[in-house]
Design a protein around this motif. Sequence first.
Motif, PDB file in Angstrom:
ATOM      1  N   SER A 246       1.070   3.949  -3.074  1.00  0.00           N
ATOM      2  CA  SER A 246       0.614   5.299  -2.769  1.00  0.00           C
ATOM      3  C   SER A 246       1.730   6.333  -2.918  1.00  0.00           C
ATOM      4  CB  SER A 246       0.059   5.332  -1.338  1.00  0.00           C
ATOM      5  OG  SER A 246      -0.458   6.596  -1.022  1.00  0.00           O
TER       6      SER A 246
ATOM      7  N   PRO B  68      -1.851   5.832   2.381  1.00  0.00           N
ATOM      8  CA  PRO B  68      -3.056   5.875   1.543  1.00  0.00           C
ATOM      9  C   PRO B  68      -4.298   6.252   2.340  1.00  0.00           C
ATOM     10  CG  PRO B  68      -2.427   3.605   1.976  1.00  0.00           C
ATOM     11  CD  PRO B  68      -1.329   4.464   2.522  1.00  0.00           C
ATOM     12  N   SER B  69      -5.279   6.796   1.649  1.00  0.00           N
ATOM     13  CA  SER B  69      -6.497   7.263   2.307  1.00  0.00           C
ATOM     14  C   SER B  69      -7.239   6.130   3.008  1.00  0.00           C
ATOM     15  CB  SER B  69      -7.420   7.929   1.274  1.00  0.00           C
ATOM     16  OG  SER B  69      -7.690   7.042   0.183  1.00  0.00           O
TER      17      SER B  69
ATOM     18  N   LYS C  62       4.010   7.938   1.706  1.00  0.00           N
ATOM     19  CA  LYS C  62       2.651   8.510   1.671  1.00  0.00           C
ATOM     20  C   LYS C  62       1.638   7.463   2.125  1.00  0.00           C
ATOM     21  CE  LYS C  62      -0.765  10.589  -1.421  1.00  0.00           C
ATOM     22  NZ  LYS C  62      -1.080  10.903  -2.841  1.00  0.00           N
TER      23      LYS C  62
ATOM     24  N   THR D 274      -7.551   9.891  -4.078  1.00  0.00           N
ATOM     25  CA  THR D 274      -7.011  11.215  -3.751  1.00  0.00           C
ATOM     26  C   THR D 274      -8.044  12.312  -3.969  1.00  0.00           C
ATOM     27  OG1 THR D 274      -6.105  11.325  -6.006  1.00  0.00           O
ATOM     28  CG2 THR D 274      -4.619  10.581  -4.251  1.00  0.00           C
TER      29      THR D 274
ATOM     30  N   ASP E  26       0.836  -1.207   0.000  1.00  0.00           N
ATOM     31  CA  ASP E  26       0.000   0.000   0.000  1.00  0.00           C
ATOM     32  C   ASP E  26       0.867   1.252   0.000  1.00  0.00           C
ATOM     33  OD1 ASP E  26      -2.511  -1.092  -0.139  1.00  0.00           O
ATOM     34  OD2 ASP E  26      -2.978  -0.894   1.993  1.00  0.00           O
TER      35      ASP E  26
ATOM     36  N   THR F  49       2.797   6.717  -6.558  1.00  0.00           N
ATOM     37  CA  THR F  49       1.627   7.008  -7.407  1.00  0.00           C
ATOM     38  C   THR F  49       1.594   6.078  -8.616  1.00  0.00           C
ATOM     39  OG1 THR F  49       2.070   9.321  -6.794  1.00  0.00           O
ATOM     40  CG2 THR F  49       0.229   8.924  -8.270  1.00  0.00           C
TER      41      THR F  49
ATOM     42  N   TYR G 288      -6.576   3.931  -2.789  1.00  0.00           N
ATOM     43  CA  TYR G 288      -5.583   4.997  -2.951  1.00  0.00           C
ATOM     44  C   TYR G 288      -6.233   6.285  -3.462  1.00  0.00           C
ATOM     45  CZ  TYR G 288      -3.139   0.564  -2.934  1.00  0.00           C
ATOM     46  OH  TYR G 288      -2.728  -0.711  -2.618  1.00  0.00           O
TER      47      TYR G 288
END
Length: 267
Positions: free
Chosen positions: A40, A251-252, A249, A66, A36, A43, A64
Motif C-alpha cells: 500500500s 490499506p483500505s 499507508k 483507492t 499489506d 503503491t 488496496y
Amino acid sequence: MEAVFIPSGNCCVSLKGYTLIMPVVSVGNVGQLAMDLIISTLTLPRVGYIHSDCLLPVVGNNPYATTPENSAEMCISSEVYASTDRKLAVLQIRSPIIQGKHRSFRQQLLAWIKESEFSKVVALSSSYAYHRVDKQLIGTPLRYLATPALQTIIGDKFHTLKWKELERVAAYPGISEEGQEIYIPGGGITKSLYSDSCTEEIPLAVLLIFCSEGDNIPDAFNLLSFLNEWMELIEKPSDQNTMTQAQWKIPSSWRLLFGSGIPPALF
C-alpha cells in the motif's frame, strides 16, 4: 503439481536480480499485515500470482482499493507485486497452507525462488511470545536468521545494525543443555524454510517478532521498522526512534480488520 507463476494480463515479467519479500503464515499474521503496508505504501502494482494446490482458495475485493472503480478488482490467495525501479518483488499470501501440504508448498516456493533468480529473499514471520526462554525475555522482541549464502552477500551488515540473531535453545531442556536447535513455535514453515534454504544455498533472511494473538497491527509496524533499518523501503528519520506509523499507508481493507461495527439494534 508445481507452483506456477502466472503474469497478470499480457505482461511478461522477469524478476531476475530482484529482492523478494514474503510473509510466512504464522502467529498473529504479522508478516501478512506487514506485506499489506509495504504494498500500500509503495503503491506496488500486481504483476501476477502463484497458482498452487497447497493453499486454501480465497477470493475477495481489491484490498488496496483507492477509488470506487478499482475496488471491484479481485484478489486471490497468493499474489506477486513488484517495482521495476526498486528491483523489489513482494509475495502476499492470504490463506493458510492446507493440512498435510506444508512440505509440498515449501518445495514449490523454493523451486519458484530459484527459477526466478532473486538476488535475495526476506521472509517476515512471528513466534509465540509465551514460548520464549529466559535469555529472550530481555530487550527487543525482534530477531533474525540468515543463511550462509546471504551472509556471503551482506557480510557483517546485521552486526553493524546491532541486530540480535535468534538464539538456539536446548533440544531437551531440563535434561541436557547440549544439542542446541532453532525453535520457532507458532512460526508455521519458518524453521523448515530456513533449513531448506541453507541446504539449497538460497540467500534468505528471516526477520521475526515474538508476539501473541490479538490486535497485531503494532507488531506489524514494529517488524516493518525492523526491516526498514536494513532495506530502507521508505526514508528513515535521523532518529530511528521517531519512526511513526503515519509513515506507512494503511490499506483500505484494514477498516474491516476486526469486522464491521456493533449493530445499533443491539442497544
